[in-house]
Design an enzyme around this catalytic site. Sequence first.
Site, PDB file in Angstrom:
ATOM      1  N   GLU A  10      -4.932   1.840   2.815  1.00 47.13           N
ATOM      2  CA  GLU A  10      -4.915   0.626   3.632  1.00 47.13           C
ATOM      3  C   GLU A  10      -4.934   0.963   5.116  1.00 47.13           C
ATOM      4  OE1 GLU A  10      -2.950  -2.763   5.882  1.00 47.13           O
ATOM      5  OE2 GLU A  10      -2.421  -0.635   5.750  1.00 47.13           O
TER       6      GLU A  10
ATOM      7  N   HIS B 280       3.986   3.518  12.382  1.00 53.05           N
ATOM      8  CA  HIS B 280       3.057   4.534  12.887  1.00 53.05           C
ATOM      9  C   HIS B 280       3.701   5.420  13.949  1.00 53.05           C
ATOM     10  CE1 HIS B 280      -0.757   1.955  11.740  1.00 53.05           C
ATOM     11  NE2 HIS B 280       0.229   1.850  10.850  1.00 53.05           N
TER      12      HIS B 280
ATOM     13  N   HIS C 149       0.825  -1.212   0.000  1.00 55.71           N
ATOM     14  CA  HIS C 149       0.000   0.000   0.000  1.00 55.71           C
ATOM     15  C   HIS C 149       0.856   1.257   0.000  1.00 55.71           C
ATOM     16  CE1 HIS C 149       0.373   0.882   4.403  1.00 55.71           C
ATOM     17  NE2 HIS C 149       0.382  -0.429   4.555  1.00 55.71           N
TER      18      HIS C 149
ATOM     19  N   ASP D 212      -0.243   4.440   1.107  1.00 52.46           N
ATOM     20  CA  ASP D 212      -0.498   5.452   2.134  1.00 52.46           C
ATOM     21  C   ASP D 212       0.290   5.177   3.402  1.00 52.46           C
ATOM     22  OD1 ASP D 212      -2.203   3.161   2.596  1.00 52.46           O
ATOM     23  OD2 ASP D 212      -3.320   4.357   4.053  1.00 52.46           O
TER      24      ASP D 212
END
Length: 417
Positions: free
Chosen positions: A182, A388, A85, A87
């Site tokens: 995603e 993250h 993905h 993003d």
Amino acid sequence: MSTYTNFNKSLEQRFIKYAKIDTQSDPNSPTCPSTLKQKNLGKELVQELLEIGVTDAEMDDNGYVYGTIPSNTNKPLPVIFFCSHMDTSPDCSGENVKPIIHDNYQGQDLILPDDNNIVIKLSEHKDLKHQIGNDIITASGTTLLGADNKAGLAEIMEAAAFLMRNPDVKHGTIKLLFTPDEEIGRGVDKADLKKLGADFGYTIDGETLGSIEDETFSADGAALKIYGVSTHPGFAKGKMESAIKILAEILDSLPKDTLTPEATHQKEGFIHPVSMNGQVEEAEAQFIIRDFTDEKLAEHGQFLEETVKKVMTKYPKSTYKINIKAQYRNMKQVLDQHPKIVQYGIEAIERVGVVAKQQSIRGGTDGSRLSYMGLPCPNIFAGEHAFHSKQEWVSVQDMKKAVQTIINIACIWEERG
């Protein structure tokens, strides 16, 4: 057979180029992709695919990138796809990412230059102990890095370039799929599976070197609305029932030592409030509910609703609505019906000289939903760590092994065809 080499550090260069492009997705946006800036990376990927000879490379209006590496064997083989993905997570800024390569890592704590309070400590990142002598890429301390999942993108692109340059490496038709959104749970919402035209595939979105994940959480989302009673606070006695306070009481009534992310691990599930807002008259909260079995998932949803009902009995003038929706299901239920897909993935990893680790993941991937859309799809390591967060890192050497694993998967399916 030719073996992949990182020619002129093309892998690092590719990854760093992708990491610098801001592709953060937005859960509050109704569009697809949720942020137009994701298409900036999509355009770059299409251009690079065309340059290496993938003549049908394209990005559709929704931001999905497709391409085909043609078969170079006469054997009738299934069509494999590889997916990552584009993003990055909304949890941490992805704007103005400054990737830094820490050459020849020797076990030291990595102090990031743009914020010295951000330190990637060996004591806290256990996988760093396996990286002595390797080259570690981090961000600079003010953003995430984006290795989740731009490491996977770079690895698939490197493998594609290698296969296009080396016709002596035999393989069947290989499809490429790069998805938006995603990270906000919409990664395959508008994927064109007819255009993809594959039989099964592999997402390249895992963490530790050697890992192959054939099991994920099953996942539901819950939306709870509380409708309270508002009145002038100066004349509220016996009349007001604040939706904000009712919601707060519900959240406080949920378990704190179990059924919550900060108190669970391995195959323990949870109920997790992820956002809330409101006024006296109306308040709402969004939850994610997770477990590895559909039965326990349903139990958690029922427990949440019972908790709400119990609190609401204290507020007879107020009402509520709760809506629980399925998000994705444990892909193991599908993959167990197609054992060769995981077996060949394990063999591909072990051919790199790495011990394969077949395991579950406390999360989901595009492969979770693709598996239930008719395309069985386990998850292969990409080498990304601490995703993250501003402490995110990836090892160049682990990424190289992921590239070779992708190539090996293609070769094994051809050999056994």
